[in-house]
Design a protein around this motif. Structure first.
Motif, PDB file in Angstrom:
ATOM      1  N   MET A   1     -52.691 -33.069  70.052  1.00 37.99           N
ATOM      2  CA  MET A   1     -52.674 -33.706  71.711  1.00 37.99           C
ATOM      3  C   MET A   1     -53.550 -35.403  71.000  1.00 37.99           C
ATOM      4  O   MET A   1     -54.168 -35.709  70.622  1.00 37.99           O
ATOM      5  CB  MET A   1     -52.926 -33.535  72.780  1.00 37.99           C
ATOM      6  CG  MET A   1     -52.378 -31.495  72.638  1.00 37.99           C
ATOM      7  SD  MET A   1     -50.525 -32.170  72.591  1.00 37.99           S
ATOM      8  CE  MET A   1     -50.559 -31.582  74.632  1.00 37.99           C
ATOM      9  N   THR A   2     -52.275 -36.560  71.513  1.00 43.30           N
ATOM     10  CA  THR A   2     -52.637 -37.845  71.821  1.00 43.30           C
ATOM     11  C   THR A   2     -52.776 -38.315  73.377  1.00 43.30           C
ATOM     12  O   THR A   2     -51.796 -38.117  73.900  1.00 43.30           O
ATOM     13  CB  THR A   2     -51.873 -38.617  71.130  1.00 43.30           C
ATOM     14  OG1 THR A   2     -52.406 -38.200  68.992  1.00 43.30           O
ATOM     15  CG2 THR A   2     -51.850 -40.238  71.070  1.00 43.30           C
ATOM     16  N   LYS A   3     -54.180 -38.492  73.591  1.00 41.93           N
ATOM     17  CA  LYS A   3     -54.108 -38.835  75.617  1.00 41.93           C
ATOM     18  C   LYS A   3     -52.527 -39.977  75.376  1.00 41.93           C
ATOM     19  O   LYS A   3     -53.629 -41.511  74.787  1.00 41.93           O
ATOM     20  CB  LYS A   3     -54.795 -39.264  75.709  1.00 41.93           C
ATOM     21  CG  LYS A   3     -55.764 -39.785  77.047  1.00 41.93           C
ATOM     22  CD  LYS A   3     -55.910 -38.628  77.927  1.00 41.93           C
ATOM     23  CE  LYS A   3     -56.174 -37.739  78.350  1.00 41.93           C
ATOM     24  NZ  LYS A   3     -56.437 -36.629  78.437  1.00 41.93           N
ATOM     25  N   VAL A   4     -52.185 -40.672  75.962  1.00 39.13           N
ATOM     26  CA  VAL A   4     -50.972 -41.364  76.615  1.00 39.13           C
ATOM     27  C   VAL A   4     -51.171 -41.389  78.200  1.00 39.13           C
ATOM     28  O   VAL A   4     -50.958 -40.630  78.580  1.00 39.13           O
ATOM     29  CB  VAL A   4     -49.934 -41.756  76.103  1.00 39.13           C
ATOM     30  CG1 VAL A   4     -48.766 -42.801  76.686  1.00 39.13           C
ATOM     31  CG2 VAL A   4     -49.569 -40.801  75.128  1.00 39.13           C
ATOM     32  N   THR A   5     -51.518 -42.554  79.107  1.00 42.84           N
ATOM     33  CA  THR A   5     -51.789 -43.103  79.878  1.00 42.84           C
ATOM     34  C   THR A   5     -50.439 -44.160  80.286  1.00 42.84           C
ATOM     35  O   THR A   5     -50.280 -45.294  79.457  1.00 42.84           O
ATOM     36  CB  THR A   5     -52.756 -44.138  80.297  1.00 42.84           C
ATOM     37  OG1 THR A   5     -54.210 -43.177  79.824  1.00 42.84           O
ATOM     38  CG2 THR A   5     -53.005 -44.331  81.840  1.00 42.84           C
ATOM     39  N   TYR A   6     -49.986 -43.517  81.650  1.00 42.38           N
ATOM     40  CA  TYR A   6     -48.348 -44.106  81.949  1.00 42.38           C
ATOM     41  C   TYR A   6     -48.700 -45.207  83.432  1.00 42.38           C
ATOM     42  O   TYR A   6     -49.202 -43.744  83.866  1.00 42.38           O
ATOM     43  CB  TYR A   6     -47.052 -43.315  81.843  1.00 42.38           C
ATOM     44  CG  TYR A   6     -46.927 -42.597  81.238  1.00 42.38           C
ATOM     45  CD1 TYR A   6     -45.564 -42.791  80.526  1.00 42.38           C
ATOM     46  CD2 TYR A   6     -47.680 -41.053  80.897  1.00 42.38           C
ATOM     47  CE1 TYR A   6     -45.720 -41.751  79.149  1.00 42.38           C
ATOM     48  CE2 TYR A   6     -47.270 -40.389  79.603  1.00 42.38           C
ATOM     49  CZ  TYR A   6     -46.594 -41.050  78.531  1.00 42.38           C
ATOM     50  OH  TYR A   6     -45.977 -40.479  77.596  1.00 42.38           O
ATOM     51  N   ILE A   7     -48.782 -45.818  83.931  1.00 47.91           N
ATOM     52  CA  ILE A   7     -49.050 -46.773  84.642  1.00 47.91           C
ATOM     53  C   ILE A   7     -47.854 -47.412  85.433  1.00 47.91           C
ATOM     54  O   ILE A   7     -47.624 -47.997  85.488  1.00 47.91           O
ATOM     55  CB  ILE A   7     -50.184 -47.979  84.881  1.00 47.91           C
ATOM     56  CG1 ILE A   7     -51.347 -47.769  83.383  1.00 47.91           C
ATOM     57  CG2 ILE A   7     -50.471 -48.616  86.005  1.00 47.91           C
ATOM     58  CD1 ILE A   7     -52.021 -48.492  83.510  1.00 47.91           C
ATOM     59  N   GLU A   8     -47.611 -46.522  86.601  1.00 56.09           N
ATOM     60  CA  GLU A   8     -46.188 -47.031  87.408  1.00 56.09           C
ATOM     61  C   GLU A   8     -46.613 -48.091  87.680  1.00 56.09           C
ATOM     62  O   GLU A   8     -47.147 -49.360  87.677  1.00 56.09           O
ATOM     63  CB  GLU A   8     -46.148 -46.151  88.452  1.00 56.09           C
ATOM     64  CG  GLU A   8     -45.768 -44.317  88.184  1.00 56.09           C
ATOM     65  CD  GLU A   8     -46.298 -43.818  89.942  1.00 56.09           C
ATOM     66  OE1 GLU A   8     -45.165 -44.570  90.766  1.00 56.09           O
ATOM     67  OE2 GLU A   8     -46.469 -42.324  88.912  1.00 56.09           O
ATOM     68  N   PHE A   9     -45.931 -49.053  88.302  1.00 52.26           N
ATOM     69  CA  PHE A   9     -45.395 -50.628  88.763  1.00 52.26           C
ATOM     70  C   PHE A   9     -46.312 -50.549  89.958  1.00 52.26           C
ATOM     71  O   PHE A   9     -46.669 -51.913  90.031  1.00 52.26           O
ATOM     72  CB  PHE A   9     -43.888 -50.964  88.994  1.00 52.26           C
ATOM     73  CG  PHE A   9     -43.705 -52.104  89.601  1.00 52.26           C
ATOM     74  CD1 PHE A   9     -43.666 -53.013  89.073  1.00 52.26           C
ATOM     75  CD2 PHE A   9     -43.760 -52.395  90.910  1.00 52.26           C
ATOM     76  CE1 PHE A   9     -43.672 -54.730  89.020  1.00 52.26           C
ATOM     77  CE2 PHE A   9     -43.682 -53.770  91.154  1.00 52.26           C
ATOM     78  CZ  PHE A   9     -43.453 -54.901  90.173  1.00 52.26           C
ATOM     79  N   ASN A  10     -45.866 -49.396  90.691  1.00 55.39           N
ATOM     80  CA  ASN A  10     -47.121 -49.843  91.942  1.00 55.39           C
ATOM     81  C   ASN A  10     -48.954 -49.428  91.981  1.00 55.39           C
ATOM     82  O   ASN A  10     -49.456 -49.672  92.511  1.00 55.39           O
ATOM     83  CB  ASN A  10     -46.872 -48.092  92.522  1.00 55.39           C
ATOM     84  CG  ASN A  10     -47.026 -47.177  92.515  1.00 55.39           C
ATOM     85  OD1 ASN A  10     -47.448 -46.978  91.329  1.00 55.39           O
ATOM     86  ND2 ASN A  10     -46.347 -46.044  93.526  1.00 55.39           N
ATOM     87  N   GLY A  11     -49.460 -48.443  90.242  1.00 54.07           N
ATOM     88  CA  GLY A  11     -50.643 -48.881  90.032  1.00 54.07           C
ATOM     89  C   GLY A  11     -51.002 -47.276  89.666  1.00 54.07           C
ATOM     90  O   GLY A  11     -51.806 -47.128  89.000  1.00 54.07           O
ATOM     91  N   THR A  12     -50.118 -46.497  90.003  1.00 48.57           N
ATOM     92  CA  THR A  12     -50.918 -45.231  89.648  1.00 48.57           C
ATOM     93  C   THR A  12     -50.558 -44.698  88.537  1.00 48.57           C
ATOM     94  O   THR A  12     -49.655 -45.034  87.114  1.00 48.57           O
ATOM     95  CB  THR A  12     -49.709 -44.114  90.707  1.00 48.57           C
ATOM     96  OG1 THR A  12     -49.440 -44.600  92.276  1.00 48.57           O
ATOM     97  CG2 THR A  12     -49.956 -43.101  90.437  1.00 48.57           C
ATOM     98  N   GLU A  13     -51.543 -44.306  88.055  1.00 46.24           N
ATOM     99  CA  GLU A  13     -52.138 -43.673  86.471  1.00 46.24           C
ATOM    100  C   GLU A  13     -51.474 -42.531  86.652  1.00 46.24           C
ATOM    101  O   GLU A  13     -52.131 -41.462  86.706  1.00 46.24           O
ATOM    102  CB  GLU A  13     -53.431 -44.386  86.067  1.00 46.24           C
ATOM    103  CG  GLU A  13     -53.299 -45.817  86.138  1.00 46.24           C
ATOM    104  CD  GLU A  13     -55.042 -46.256  85.383  1.00 46.24           C
ATOM    105  OE1 GLU A  13     -55.734 -45.288  84.932  1.00 46.24           O
ATOM    106  OE2 GLU A  13     -55.658 -47.350  85.309  1.00 46.24           O
ATOM    107  N   HIS A  14     -51.601 -42.634  85.131  1.00 43.63           N
ATOM    108  CA  HIS A  14     -51.070 -40.745  84.654  1.00 43.63           C
ATOM    109  C   HIS A  14     -51.486 -40.083  83.226  1.00 43.63           C
ATOM    110  O   HIS A  14     -50.586 -41.444  82.380  1.00 43.63           O
ATOM    111  CB  HIS A  14     -49.486 -40.154  84.858  1.00 43.63           C
ATOM    112  CG  HIS A  14     -48.865 -40.397  86.079  1.00 43.63           C
ATOM    113  ND1 HIS A  14     -48.789 -39.409  87.451  1.00 43.63           N
ATOM    114  CD2 HIS A  14     -48.163 -41.506  86.492  1.00 43.63           C
ATOM    115  CE1 HIS A  14     -47.810 -40.342  88.359  1.00 43.63           C
ATOM    116  NE2 HIS A  14     -48.002 -41.227  88.065  1.00 43.63           N
ATOM    117  N   SER A  15     -52.416 -40.105  83.535  1.00 40.47           N
ATOM    118  CA  SER A  15     -52.826 -39.823  81.953  1.00 40.47           C
ATOM    119  C   SER A  15     -53.129 -38.510  81.090  1.00 40.47           C
ATOM    120  O   SER A  15     -53.519 -37.674  81.520  1.00 40.47           O
ATOM    121  CB  SER A  15     -54.579 -40.100  82.003  1.00 40.47           C
ATOM    122  OG  SER A  15     -54.766 -41.700  82.319  1.00 40.47           O
TER     123      SER A  15
END
Length: 106
Positions: A1-15
């Protein structure tokens, strides 16, 4: 598994941990990350998985092919660090990858 962080346009982060071998788009769909639609299912035919790759990561990705470059012509607000997330395969060397979503996909 590899950690990926997605950042929404509004700044909300999902790791999240994405299984190696999946695409960044498949990881987003699996975890219902807002802002990445992937309408074509990862065939590189729609540009609804457009992301901005965070500085320092772009050179670690496989080079963009002609199909991806052509599809980005249909994406909203393309930047020099734009990529289609369906074309980025998750692998251990990308652990910590950060991508941001545009304001809209089309």
């Amino acid at each position: 598994m590899t950690k990926v962080t997605y950042i929404e346009f509004n700044g909300t982060e999902h790791s999240v941990d994405v299984a190696d071998g999946l695409s960044v788009m498949e990881g987003a769909v699996r975890y219902t990350i807002p802002g990445i639609e992937g309408d074509c299912g990862g065939a590189g035919a729609c540009a609804t998985c457009h992301v901005y790759v965070e500085e320092g990561w772009l050179e670690k990705l496989d080079p963009m092919d002609e199909l991806e470059r052509d599809m980005l012509d249909f994406a909203f607000d393309v930047q020099p660090n734009s990529r289609l997330s369906c074309q980025i395969k998750v692998e251990p060397s990308l652990d910590g990858l950060v991508v941001k979503t545009p304001a809209r996909q089309y």
